[in-house]
Each structure stands twice: as structure tokens, then as C-alpha cells.
Scaffold this motif. Structure first.
Motif, PDB file in Angstrom:
ATOM      1  N   LYS A 168       0.836  -1.207   0.000  1.00  0.00           N
ATOM      2  CA  LYS A 168       0.000   0.000   0.000  1.00  0.00           C
ATOM      3  C   LYS A 168       0.874   1.261   0.000  1.00  0.00           C
ATOM      4  CE  LYS A 168      -3.715   2.293   2.452  1.00  0.00           C
ATOM      5  NZ  LYS A 168      -4.540   2.385   3.634  1.00  0.00           N
ATOM      6  N   GLU A 201       1.155   4.017  -2.964  1.00  0.00           N
ATOM      7  CA  GLU A 201       0.913   5.448  -2.748  1.00  0.00           C
ATOM      8  C   GLU A 201       2.108   6.292  -3.203  1.00  0.00           C
ATOM      9  OE1 GLU A 201      -0.287   5.943   1.342  1.00  0.00           O
ATOM     10  OE2 GLU A 201      -2.128   4.797   1.016  1.00  0.00           O
ATOM     11  N   ASN A 217       2.066   6.644  -6.866  1.00  0.00           N
ATOM     12  CA  ASN A 217       1.003   7.549  -7.299  1.00  0.00           C
ATOM     13  C   ASN A 217       1.534   8.967  -7.519  1.00  0.00           C
ATOM     14  OD1 ASN A 217      -1.665   8.081  -8.017  1.00  0.00           O
ATOM     15  ND2 ASN A 217      -2.172   8.733  -5.943  1.00  0.00           N
TER      16      ASN A 217
END
Length: 195
Positions: free
Chosen positions: A4, A8, A11
């Protein structure tokens, strides 16, 4: 970094080379992240997958050994990649792997490419060569197939046929690389006929 957290961080990666490079350095410092990065690349529907592919390409350019240590995971993901923005960096990584494999100054790797790895890379490279992709993955695939064809006999005749068939409809860059590849193939077959 968890999946995760890595997701992120990816991103926020933009198209700038500096961003990709900085993230690649973080991955190199934490090589246990490479399998997670490869897993993210596999999720084709997600736009983050191409960012993961961009970063993995930078890792491969800096330290190909890290890809070789994760070669099974990398090769397994090839059949799942079809987005242009992921195919280009992944086809470049395949070319780097094959150049290293066939180089006389090959890096001393813990794991060499097996016949199964070569077969999977060959299949992907042919898909990218005949698929509806831009010239970069096609050019990388030509080089990849040209080299693997030294070890797997059927590849060169197949590659030659595809390049001749698609030559007229190719872009100027495609034609230039195809001409160069065909020239090498013709020299190679002339040499083999003399033996």
C-alpha cells in the motif's frame, strides 16, 4: 514499505526522469520491494502499473542483478502486460536482460536465464513486434529476438519473415531498425550456409 505504501509513493511519480530515478534509488536500497513492484505492474487496469514499470526500468538500468534475482516473477508478468505505457519499459528490460545474457562481458549473475525464461521472453517479444505498439517496443523486441535466435533456431526465420511482411507498413524508424536487423540476419544465414 508495504504494498500500500509503495503504491501510494508510485502515485506521486510523474513523467519526469528525476522522479523515476529517485524512486528507483529507493527501490535499490530496499530490493525486497522489487517483487511488490512487479506485482503492481501486473495490474494492467490500474494506471499506477505503468509507473511501476517505469521505475523498474530505471532499476534494471542501474542494477540488472536485482531483476535477475527476481527473474521468475518478472518473466511471469510478461504475458499480462499490454498497455503501451507498460510495454515500452518492460520490453527495454527484456532487451537489457538478453544483452547481458549474450554479452561476452556478462555480469556475474547468481541466476542465468533458463530455456523457459528465454521462451517466455521470446513469446512476449513476438507479441510486441506484431502487436499494435509504437516503434520503441518493436525495436527492443527485434534486438531481443535477434540475440535469442542464436540459441533457439526457429526464431531467426520467423523474425525475418515478420520484418519483411511488415516493412512497407512500418514507420521510418521501424524500417530503419528492420533494415539493420534483416542485414544481420542475412549475414548470419549466409555464414550458416557456408558451413
Amino acid at each position: 514499505m508495504t504494498k500500500k505504501e509503495l503504491y501510494e509513493a508510485l502515485n506521486y511519480i510523474g513523467a519526469s526522469r528525476d522522479n523515476r530515478y529517485r524512486m528507483a534509488i529507493k527501490i535499490e536500497e530496499n530490493p525486497n520491494q522489487i517483487p511488490i513492484l512487479i506485482e503492481i505492474i501486473k495490474d494492467e487496469i490500474d494506471p499506477i502499473s505503468c509507473k511501476a514499470a517505469w521505475v523498474l526500468e530505471y532499476v534494471a538500468k542501474n542494477n540488472l542483478q536485482l531483476i535477475l534475482l527476481n527473474i521468475n516473477a518478472f518473466v511471469d508478468v510478461l504475458k499480462h502486460i499490454s498497455l503501451e505505457s507498460s510495454v515500452r519499459p518492460v520490453s527495454k528490460i527484456c532487451q537489457l536482460l538478453i544483452l547481458s545474457e549474450f554479452s561476452k562481458k556478462s555480469i556475474k549473475s547468481i541466476q542465468k536465464l533458463t530455456t523457459n525464461h528465454l521462451n517466455d521472453i521470446t513469446e512476449a517479444a513476438f507479441d510486441w513486434l506484431i502487436g499494435n505498439y509504437k516503434v520503441a517496443p518493436k525495436a527492443y523486441s527485434m534486438t531481443t529476438l535477434l540475440l535469442i535466435g542464436r540459441r533457439i533456431e526457429w526464431i531467426h526465420p520467423e523474425l525475418q519473415q515478420i520484418l519483411k511482411q511488415n516493412y512497407e507498413s512500418g514507420s521510418a524508424a521501424y524500417k530503419a531498425r528492420a533494415r539493420m536487423t534483416l542485414k544481420v540476419l542475412e549475414k548470419s544465414s549466409s555464414f550458416n550456409n557456408l558451413r
